[in-house]
Design a protein around this motif. Structure first.
Motif, short mmCIF file in Angstrom:
data_model
loop_
_atom_site.label_atom_id
_atom_site.label_comp_id
_atom_site.label_asym_id
_atom_site.label_seq_id
_atom_site.Cartn_x
_atom_site.Cartn_y
_atom_site.Cartn_z
N ARG A 76 1.09 5.68 -1.64
CA ARG A 76 0.45 6.89 -2.14
C ARG A 76 0.98 7.16 -3.54
N TRP A 77 0.10 7.08 -4.53
CA TRP A 77 0.45 7.23 -5.93
C TRP A 77 -0.04 8.57 -6.45
N MET A 119 -4.22 1.29 -3.11
CA MET A 119 -3.36 2.47 -3.10
C MET A 119 -4.19 3.74 -2.93
N GLU A 120 -3.59 4.73 -2.28
CA GLU A 120 -4.17 6.06 -2.24
C GLU A 120 -3.74 6.76 -3.53
N ILE A 121 -4.69 7.33 -4.25
CA ILE A 121 -4.32 8.04 -5.47
C ILE A 121 -4.43 9.55 -5.24
N VAL A 122 -3.55 10.28 -5.91
CA VAL A 122 -3.55 11.73 -5.86
C VAL A 122 -3.49 12.22 -7.31
N PRO A 141 0.84 -1.21 0.00
CA PRO A 141 0.00 0.00 0.00
C PRO A 141 0.87 1.25 0.00
N ALA A 169 -10.73 11.50 -4.94
CA ALA A 169 -9.44 12.00 -4.43
C ALA A 169 -9.22 13.43 -4.92
N GLN A 196 -6.38 2.22 -7.37
CA GLN A 196 -7.11 2.47 -6.13
C GLN A 196 -7.69 1.16 -5.57
N THR A 224 -10.97 16.73 -8.84
CA THR A 224 -11.17 15.61 -7.94
C THR A 224 -11.56 14.41 -8.80
#
Length: 137
Positions: A19-20, A45-48, A17, A60, A41, A56
């Motif tokens: 942050r991408w 994974m956290e997507i940015v 896991p 995200a 996601q 958004t």
């Protein structure tokens, strides 16, 4: 010398896991980045999203530039033309990212070499949607 993807790096990036930050991701559902981001996601994974319009996407919050993203970044996934990828790789290095993933069709050997020399993991010219099933992620 051309870059070769390390299967162990791909597996680690897709199963750990993280942050991408996804450069080039917008709300445009017709773009490949939209579907790939949703898949990343779903892998946990956290997507940015990083896009000039700072939209958004998939719930995200987006940022206009990589330098605007607060906090640590594990992977910078690059969905831009190969001619622009080197600049994004340099921004990823400056942002302290741990890895860069140049999407399928995005190739910049010099940028990959700079990222590797700076200590980043590098994946180039492939897609998480292609790679994840190969490792059963």
């Amino acid at each position: 010398m051309s870059h070769r993807n390390d299967p162990a790096v791909i597996e680690r990036l897709l199963t750990t896991p993280g942050r991408w930050a996804i450069v080039g991701l917008s709300e445009n559902r017709e773009r490949i980045a939209y579907g790939v981001a949703g898949h990343v996601q779903r892998l946990g994974m956290e997507i940015v999203p990083v896009h000039p319009r700072a939209e958004t996407v998939h719930g995200a919050r987006g940022y206009a530039r990589l330098a605007d993203v607060p906090g640590p970044i594990d992977v910078v996934e690059i969905f831009v033309n190969s001619s622009l990828a080197g600049g994004v790789v340099d921004e990823a290095i400056a942002a302290g990212a741990k890895a860069v993933w140049l999407q399928l069709g995005v190739v910049d050997e010099a940028a990959a070499a700079r990222a590797a020399a700076a200590g980043l993991d590098v994946v180039m010219d492939t897609c998480p949607v292609i790679e994840a099933p190969l490792i059963h992620a």
